[in-house]
Design a protein around this motif. Structure first.
Motif, PDB file in Angstrom:
ATOM      1  N   PRO A  49       2.309 -12.955   7.587  1.00 36.90           N
ATOM      2  CA  PRO A  49       2.745 -14.352   7.494  1.00 36.90           C
ATOM      3  C   PRO A  49       4.247 -14.451   7.256  1.00 36.90           C
ATOM      4  O   PRO A  49       4.797 -13.778   6.377  1.00 36.90           O
ATOM      5  CB  PRO A  49       1.961 -14.882   6.296  1.00 36.90           C
ATOM      6  CG  PRO A  49       0.743 -14.037   6.245  1.00 36.90           C
ATOM      7  CD  PRO A  49       1.185 -12.670   6.671  1.00 36.90           C
ATOM      8  N   GLY A  50       4.902 -15.263   8.062  1.00 40.97           N
ATOM      9  CA  GLY A  50       6.328 -15.485   7.914  1.00 40.97           C
ATOM     10  C   GLY A  50       7.209 -14.374   8.440  1.00 40.97           C
ATOM     11  O   GLY A  50       8.428 -14.419   8.278  1.00 40.97           O
ATOM     12  N   LYS A  51       6.609 -13.374   9.063  1.00 36.81           N
ATOM     13  CA  LYS A  51       7.386 -12.243   9.575  1.00 36.81           C
ATOM     14  C   LYS A  51       7.186 -12.097  11.084  1.00 36.81           C
ATOM     15  O   LYS A  51       6.234 -12.614  11.656  1.00 36.81           O
ATOM     16  CB  LYS A  51       6.976 -10.953   8.871  1.00 36.81           C
ATOM     17  CG  LYS A  51       7.313 -10.928   7.392  1.00 36.81           C
ATOM     18  CD  LYS A  51       7.073  -9.556   6.799  1.00 36.81           C
ATOM     19  CE  LYS A  51       7.484  -9.501   5.338  1.00 36.81           C
ATOM     20  NZ  LYS A  51       7.276  -8.162   4.758  1.00 36.81           N
ATOM     21  N   GLN A  52       8.101 -11.362  11.696  1.00 35.46           N
ATOM     22  CA  GLN A  52       7.996 -11.112  13.126  1.00 35.46           C
ATOM     23  C   GLN A  52       6.948 -10.032  13.396  1.00 35.46           C
ATOM     24  O   GLN A  52       6.673  -9.175  12.549  1.00 35.46           O
ATOM     25  CB  GLN A  52       9.357 -10.674  13.672  1.00 35.46           C
ATOM     26  CG  GLN A  52      10.383 -11.781  13.754  1.00 35.46           C
ATOM     27  CD  GLN A  52      11.637 -11.343  14.497  1.00 35.46           C
ATOM     28  OE1 GLN A  52      12.004 -10.189  14.489  1.00 35.46           O
ATOM     29  NE2 GLN A  52      12.280 -12.291  15.169  1.00 35.46           N
ATOM     30  N   ARG A  53       6.413 -10.085  14.593  1.00 34.21           N
ATOM     31  CA  ARG A  53       5.478  -9.041  15.011  1.00 34.21           C
ATOM     32  C   ARG A  53       6.247  -7.727  15.136  1.00 34.21           C
ATOM     33  O   ARG A  53       7.345  -7.692  15.694  1.00 34.21           O
ATOM     34  CB  ARG A  53       4.820  -9.415  16.339  1.00 34.21           C
ATOM     35  CG  ARG A  53       3.656  -8.534  16.729  1.00 34.21           C
ATOM     36  CD  ARG A  53       2.958  -9.070  17.972  1.00 34.21           C
ATOM     37  NE  ARG A  53       2.370 -10.388  17.741  1.00 34.21           N
ATOM     38  CZ  ARG A  53       1.560 -10.997  18.594  1.00 34.21           C
ATOM     39  NH1 ARG A  53       1.231 -10.392  19.743  1.00 34.21           N
ATOM     40  NH2 ARG A  53       1.086 -12.192  18.335  1.00 34.21           N
ATOM     41  N   GLU A  54       5.650  -6.651  14.638  1.00 34.98           N
ATOM     42  CA  GLU A  54       6.326  -5.365  14.660  1.00 34.98           C
ATOM     43  C   GLU A  54       5.397  -4.273  15.191  1.00 34.98           C
ATOM     44  O   GLU A  54       4.171  -4.349  15.029  1.00 34.98           O
ATOM     45  CB  GLU A  54       6.797  -4.967  13.252  1.00 34.98           C
ATOM     46  CG  GLU A  54       5.680  -4.782  12.234  1.00 34.98           C
ATOM     47  CD  GLU A  54       6.172  -4.284  10.894  1.00 34.98           C
ATOM     48  OE1 GLU A  54       7.380  -4.059  10.722  1.00 34.98           O
ATOM     49  OE2 GLU A  54       5.326  -4.100   9.991  1.00 34.98           O
ATOM     50  N   LEU A  55       6.004  -3.279  15.814  1.00 33.55           N
ATOM     51  CA  LEU A  55       5.239  -2.141  16.309  1.00 33.55           C
ATOM     52  C   LEU A  55       4.762  -1.295  15.135  1.00 33.55           C
ATOM     53  O   LEU A  55       5.539  -0.964  14.235  1.00 33.55           O
ATOM     54  CB  LEU A  55       6.093  -1.294  17.240  1.00 33.55           C
ATOM     55  CG  LEU A  55       5.464   0.009  17.731  1.00 33.55           C
ATOM     56  CD1 LEU A  55       4.300  -0.273  18.664  1.00 33.55           C
ATOM     57  CD2 LEU A  55       6.513   0.889  18.411  1.00 33.55           C
ATOM     58  N   VAL A  56       3.492  -0.943  15.157  1.00 35.83           N
ATOM     59  CA  VAL A  56       2.927  -0.047  14.154  1.00 35.83           C
ATOM     60  C   VAL A  56       2.852   1.373  14.713  1.00 35.83           C
ATOM     61  O   VAL A  56       3.321   2.319  14.092  1.00 35.83           O
ATOM     62  CB  VAL A  56       1.517  -0.506  13.728  1.00 35.83           C
ATOM     63  CG1 VAL A  56       0.901   0.494  12.763  1.00 35.83           C
ATOM     64  CG2 VAL A  56       1.582  -1.891  13.112  1.00 35.83           C
ATOM     65  N   ALA A  57       2.249   1.501  15.886  1.00 40.16           N
ATOM     66  CA  ALA A  57       2.097   2.816  16.502  1.00 40.16           C
ATOM     67  C   ALA A  57       1.810   2.638  17.984  1.00 40.16           C
ATOM     68  O   ALA A  57       1.246   1.619  18.395  1.00 40.16           O
ATOM     69  CB  ALA A  57       0.971   3.606  15.844  1.00 40.16           C
ATOM     70  N   SER A  58       2.204   3.647  18.758  1.00 42.44           N
ATOM     71  CA  SER A  58       1.912   3.621  20.183  1.00 42.44           C
ATOM     72  C   SER A  58       1.535   5.022  20.644  1.00 42.44           C
ATOM     73  O   SER A  58       1.852   6.017  19.983  1.00 42.44           O
ATOM     74  CB  SER A  58       3.104   3.101  20.981  1.00 42.44           C
ATOM     75  OG  SER A  58       4.205   3.984  20.851  1.00 42.44           O
ATOM     76  N   ILE A  59       0.868   5.059  21.799  1.00 38.81           N
ATOM     77  CA  ILE A  59       0.452   6.342  22.361  1.00 38.81           C
ATOM     78  C   ILE A  59       0.481   6.236  23.877  1.00 38.81           C
ATOM     79  O   ILE A  59       0.015   5.256  24.455  1.00 38.81           O
ATOM     80  CB  ILE A  59      -0.958   6.734  21.847  1.00 38.81           C
ATOM     81  CG1 ILE A  59      -1.350   8.121  22.352  1.00 38.81           C
ATOM     82  CG2 ILE A  59      -2.008   5.689  22.194  1.00 38.81           C
ATOM     83  CD1 ILE A  59      -2.586   8.689  21.643  1.00 38.81           C
ATOM     84  N   THR A  60       1.056   7.247  24.514  1.00 38.79           N
ATOM     85  CA  THR A  60       1.123   7.251  25.971  1.00 38.79           C
ATOM     86  C   THR A  60      -0.191   7.764  26.541  1.00 38.79           C
ATOM     87  O   THR A  60      -1.055   8.273  25.818  1.00 38.79           O
ATOM     88  CB  THR A  60       2.265   8.150  26.452  1.00 38.79           C
ATOM     89  OG1 THR A  60       1.942   9.513  26.137  1.00 38.79           O
ATOM     90  CG2 THR A  60       3.586   7.768  25.808  1.00 38.79           C
ATOM     91  N   SER A  61      -0.317   7.672  27.849  1.00 42.61           N
ATOM     92  CA  SER A  61      -1.526   8.182  28.490  1.00 42.61           C
ATOM     93  C   SER A  61      -1.652   9.686  28.309  1.00 42.61           C
ATOM     94  O   SER A  61      -2.768  10.226  28.333  1.00 42.61           O
ATOM     95  CB  SER A  61      -1.516   7.828  29.984  1.00 42.61           C
ATOM     96  OG  SER A  61      -0.356   8.358  30.604  1.00 42.61           O
TER      97      SER A  61
END
Length: 122
Positions: free
Chosen positions: A41-53
């Motif tokens: 709440p009140g914050k921007q969306r942020e990346l937590v984790a990602s994974i490539t193919s």
């Protein structure tokens, strides 16, 4: 039509664990990069984790050592195992994927899930 369906959110005490899942469905080819974002709440969306193919992972500094992202390409599904949860991890978690489909077989399009609430109590 392409859908990302998330599950696994909920309420947990600090120090606990949760596992999020996100399954991609529709007339698609195996997703390229997949990931998890969160928005408090009140914050921007942020990346937590990602994974490539190919399985290369990337994590936000705030979750390194606590969260693990993985995927099952046969099921077009990405997971986020969250351990040692903290109250500051409370947010809506969104699945994101870059996917080619039968209408766009060459260029990947970006899709979002509907979000799942994770609440960590102190």
């Amino acid at each position: 039509q392409v859908q990302l369906v998330e599950s696994g959110g909920g309420l947990v005490q600090a120090g606990g664990s949760l596992r999020l899942s996100c399954a991609a469905s529709g007339s698609i080819f195996s997703p390229d990069a997949m990931g998890w974002y969160r928005q408090a709440p009140g914050k921007q969306r942020e990346l937590v984790a990602s994974i490539t193919s190919g399985g290369i992972t990337n994590y936000a500094d705030s979750v390194k050592g606590r969260f693990t992202i993985s995927r099952d390409n046969a099921k077009n599904t990405v997971y986020l195992q969250m351990n040692s949860l903290k109250p500051e991890d409370t947010a809506v978690y969104y699945c994101n994927a870059e996917i080619k489909n039968i209408w766009s077989p060459v260029k990947s399009l970006n899709y979002w899930g509907q979000g799942t609430q994770v609440t960590v109590s102190s």
